[in-house]
Design an enzyme around this catalytic site. Structure first.
Site, short mmCIF file in Angstrom:
data_model
loop_
_atom_site.label_atom_id
_atom_site.label_comp_id
_atom_site.label_asym_id
_atom_site.label_seq_id
_atom_site.Cartn_x
_atom_site.Cartn_y
_atom_site.Cartn_z
CD GLU A 154 0.26 1.09 3.09
OE1 GLU A 154 -0.23 2.23 2.52
OE2 GLU A 154 1.11 1.05 4.18
CG PHE A 155 2.54 2.79 -2.55
CD1 PHE A 155 3.90 2.80 -2.06
CD2 PHE A 155 2.38 1.90 -3.26
CE1 PHE A 155 4.70 1.99 -2.51
CE2 PHE A 155 3.18 0.85 -3.94
CZ PHE A 155 4.42 1.05 -3.50
N GLY A 263 7.20 11.58 11.64
CA GLY A 263 6.79 10.68 12.49
C GLY A 263 5.81 9.60 11.93
CB CYS A 266 4.64 4.73 7.04
SG CYS A 266 2.96 4.14 6.61
CE LYS A 269 5.26 -0.10 10.91
NZ LYS A 269 5.34 -1.04 9.64
NE ARG A 334 0.15 4.43 14.33
CZ ARG A 334 -0.31 3.49 13.41
NH1 ARG A 334 -0.11 2.35 13.26
NH2 ARG A 334 -1.19 4.09 12.60
#
Length: 450
Positions: A154-155, A263, A266, A269, A334
């Site tokens: 996914e994008f 942040g 995506c 991480k 996140r």
């Protein structure tokens, strides 16, 4: 088509809703019974523009349903999308526990041919592991059920995820057989009819494409943040530099805005996971490691600016904070820079009154127990008796505030702008002391004081 989506987090819910919107019969499955119960009532667990309307409409039309029963999902969909979370493990790698649990579950109960599509962001080689896991379970059952595996990263950008899904820039599919390519092309035909490319490749290249794309975008942000630091030291204006660079067709203007760092779920991480994967294969990706180091430095550096403005001590200062989510148009916090900034300020004796248009509920759990963090009802209430405003997230409602009203509410007219949202000269003329990133600041403060 009959579609099943396993995992109703951010990616799974958007994917399932958009497939239903184009006429497919979609079942979304998750083990979180409370979340499924709310979704059956049309209650959306995340904030994403347009998503609630699409979910409610397709539930009403009977094209979208939710369940906690994996067997029901496996029996339903010719195509099964795995969209479960792949959180960061302690060593920086992607934790594949949930992906493998779904694969094992499918192998235990599948009875008819299925196409298993991994949409979760996973390290290169994961689809092969999923295939092996399903095959192992089938052998233990003593059955021979045919299935195919595919990768379909996914994008989606949070805040515009529905548009990204319905009108993608490209669709990437990693397949092993032509029959899978044909079925996926048919599924995505409503989304690519305006000319978006449907890129078919081998599975490993498809998995790598997701990591490479996110790492490049993260690298652009960190590069520009490093340029901003250099601009500050040389007296140049990074916003002017950005415009000059971005006008070059080979570079372009996107993801060149300096700020307090990236942040979200995506970029941090995915870059860390690619670093760990590279190290597992005996290669040290120095550029990627520097991307993360620069990003961590940026939020620290911005906090240092605030401390330095007050001569090194912020004890007893009252700060208004605008923006908590890691970016506008989402409630996702996140790895949001606001967490580090607020926690650091309050640990050093400051008080923060904060506001975000959508992330207040999420933030309340993050800052629970911190007596020096108070939540305002709106952006102007946050300013009452504040020594300074700290702008962290560039929500549209913060772009053109009532500056005179701001001055009347604040104890002192000081703005720390972590997104370079305002014009330093205009701020100085209005009497604000204005501190931003990568732009001349001393002249503005002197004009404001004069």
């Amino acid at each position: 088509m009959r579609i099943s989506v396993v995992g109703v987090g951010y990616v799974g819910l958007v994917t399932g809703a958009c497939f239903a919107e184009t006429g497919n019969d979609v079942i979304c499955m998750d083990i979180d019974s409370k979340k499924i119960e709310k979704l059956c009532q049309g209650i959306i667990p995340i904030y994403e523009p347009q998503l609630e309307e699409i979910v409610k409409n397709n539930i009403k039309e009977g094209r979208l349903s939710f369940t906690t029963d994996l067997k029901k999902a496996v029996d339903h969909g010719l195509i099964m999308f795995i969209c479960v979370n792949t959180p960061q493990d302690e060593d920086g790698s992607a934790d594949l526990q949930y992906v493998m649990d779904v694969a094992a579950g499918i192998g235990k109960i599948v009875e008819k041919y299925r196409i298993v599509v991994v949409k979760s962001t996973v390290p290169v080689g994961t689809c092969e592991m999923v295939k092996d896991t399903i095959t192992k379970e089938l052998r233990q059952r003593g059955v021979d059920v045919p299935f195919d595996i595919a990768s379909n990263p996914e994008f989606l950008k949070e805040g515009v995820a529905v548009d990204d899904c319905m009108k993608p820039e490209r669709v990437v599919a990693g397949v092993e057989h032509g029959r899978v390519e044909e079925i996926l092309r048919e599924l995505y035909a409503p989304f690519t009819r305006t000319g978006a490319p449907f890129l078919v490749m081998d599975v490993r290249s498809s998995e790598m494409t997701k990591y490479a794309a996110n790492s490049m975008l993260a690298a652009r942000i960190s590069f520009m943040n490093q340029i901003a630091v250099i601009c500050e030291k040389l007296g140049a204006d990074v916003m002017m530099v950005m415009r000059g660079m971005g006008s070059d067709s080979r570079i372009g203007p996107k993801f060149l805005f300096p700020g307090v760092g990236f942040g979200g779920s995506c970029f941090p991480k995915d870059v860390r996971a690619l670093i760990k994967t590279s190290q597992n294969y005996g290669y040290e990706p120095s550029i990627l490691k520097e991307v993360m180091d620069v990003n961590e430095f940026q939020r620290v550096s911005f906090t240092d600016k605030i401390r330095a403005f007050y001569g090194g001590s912020i004890k007893g200062k009252r700060f208004a904070v605008w923006g908590l989510a890691f970016k506008p148009n989402t409630d996702d916090m996140r790895e949001a820079p606001s967490i580090y900034i607020i926690n650091t300020l309050t640990k050093e004796g400051a008080f923060c009154k904060v506001f975000d248009p959508k992330a207040m509920e999420v933030a309340s759990s993050i800052f629970e127990g911190n007596q020096d963090v108070v939540f305002a009802k709106n952006q102007y209430e946050a300013l009452e008796d504040a020594d300074a405003l700290i702008l962290v997230t560039e929500w549209l409602s913060f772009r053109e505030p009532d500056f005179e009203r701001m001055k009347s509410l604040m104890k002192t007219s000081v703005v720390f702008d972590g997104r370079n949202q305002y014009n330093p000269k205009i701020m100085a003329k209005m009497g604000f002391s204005y501190v931003c990133i990568g732009r001349p600041e001393v002249q503005g403060r002197q004009e404001a004081e004069g």
